[in-house]
Design a protein around this motif. Structure first.
Motif, PDB file in Angstrom:
ATOM      1  N   ALA A 194      43.160  34.762  38.664  1.00 28.17           N
ATOM      2  CA  ALA A 194      42.129  35.788  38.512  1.00 28.17           C
ATOM      3  C   ALA A 194      41.798  36.059  37.048  1.00 28.17           C
ATOM      4  O   ALA A 194      40.765  36.663  36.738  1.00 28.17           O
ATOM      5  N   ASN A 228      38.311  32.616  42.723  1.00 29.69           N
ATOM      6  CA  ASN A 228      38.566  33.855  42.003  1.00 29.69           C
ATOM      7  C   ASN A 228      38.405  33.711  40.499  1.00 29.69           C
ATOM      8  O   ASN A 228      38.919  34.489  39.738  1.00 29.69           O
ATOM      9  N   GLY A 229      37.680  32.708  40.035  1.00 24.00           N
ATOM     10  CA  GLY A 229      37.287  32.665  38.643  1.00 24.00           C
ATOM     11  C   GLY A 229      37.809  31.488  37.851  1.00 24.00           C
ATOM     12  O   GLY A 229      37.039  30.846  37.143  1.00 24.00           O
TER      13      GLY A 229
END
Length: 302
Positions: free
Chosen positions: A260, A7-8
């Motif tokens: 995130a 998720n990043g």
């Protein structure tokens, strides 16, 4: 040492870093033994039968021996008097084979933990809790540094390189993590704010941090929308919670929400936790070198 998260954010792999650090310590120990005939020794004292403490002490003993060090374990009954514990510490202080002393906390209620910690020779205080070491660290002098903050600093340096000028927020004000963490970050020329559970607009303060260290002891207190995009998040918290009928370990940060947004984050478990024992071994090797006037291996101290 980092791997990309789905998720990043990058996941800061404390387990891998700690493994490499233990290998570096083992190499330093082998060199001392070969060149000087001295083996660094770590004495761990456990009073009582607290289950978590027993696990910690056992793990410390295993990793101490794996690093080639001498491990001295002293397990005392819970009813041991404070006077008897202080007498043991006095003997360990005088023992030339012991270079590091750690008294496992918490102690039984009838003992004064501060008095016990401050009875340890500051040069052998590999936990870094002695008032003399706290004072040396606060004034920017050479000290034995608490293991968990030292591990956090190593992870931050590995991730970010030069920390100078970065805004750092430490959430937590304990003598074990929060305060020494702030001192270490100041030593690396960060602009440091110490916050805590009663800080006004804590969320807003956290959003200004390039580096956010969470050590407040409240599960998932710090939410994803408190994180500055791209920030580096170090989660010191280890909280056991009941969730979906299972006992889980979670940090002080809402991991999914924070990952995130953050640039990098430590997971729980597998982040800061493994660094603590690795830094304990590093501190023991450092203490041995300092006691004998030998050069310290690079990268082990703050």
């Amino acid at each position: 040492m980092n791997i990309a998260a789905r998720n990043g954010a990058d996941i800061i792999d404390g387990k891998a870093f700690a493994s490499a650090l233990r290998a570096k310590v083992a190499a330093g120990v082998a060199r001392l033994t070969a060149e000087h005939g001295i083996t660094p020794g770590l004495a761990v004292v456990l009073v009582g039968e607290d289950p978590a403490s027993q696990v910690y002490v056992r793990n410390k003993g295993v990793q101490t021996r794996e690093a080639g060090m001498a491990s001295f374990e002293h397990k005392l009954p819970a009813e041991t008097s404070e006077a008897d514990l202080l007498a043991l510490i006095e003997r360990l202080n005088a023992d030339p084979d012991v270079h590091g002393i750690l008294v496992q906390l918490p102690l039984p209620a009838h003992m004064d933990a501060d008095a016990v910690i401050n009875a340890i020779d500051p040069a052998k205080d590999v936990d870094g809790f002695h008032i003399s070491n706290a004072g040396l660290l606060a004034t920017g002098q050479k000290a034995m540094v608490p293991c968990t903050p030292l591990g956090c600093l190593m992870l931050l340096r590995d991730r970010l390189g030069d920390l100078a000028g970065l805004n750092a927020v430490v959430v937590g004000r304990s003598n074990i993590v929060g305060k020494p963490m702030a001192q270490l970050l100041l030593g690396d020329s960060c602009t440091v704010t110490i916050a805590h559970s009663r800080t006004k607009d804590l969320a807003g303060l956290c959003r200004g941090a390039d580096i956010l260290v969470a050590a407040v002891g409240r599960p998932r207190m710090i939410r994803g929308d408190w994180i500055r995009p791209g920030a580096t998040v170090i989660d010191v918290g280890i909280n056991r919670i009941e969730e979906d009928g299972k006992t889980r370990l979670v940090g002080d940060v809402d991991f999914e929400g924070a990952a995130a947004v953050a640039g990098a984050i430590t997971p729980v478990p597998g982040g800061v936790g493994p660094m603590t024992i690795a830094c304990l071994l590093a501190n023991t090797l450092t203490a041995c070198c300092r006691a004998n006037g030998w050069p310290e291996p690079d990268g082990l101290a703050a």
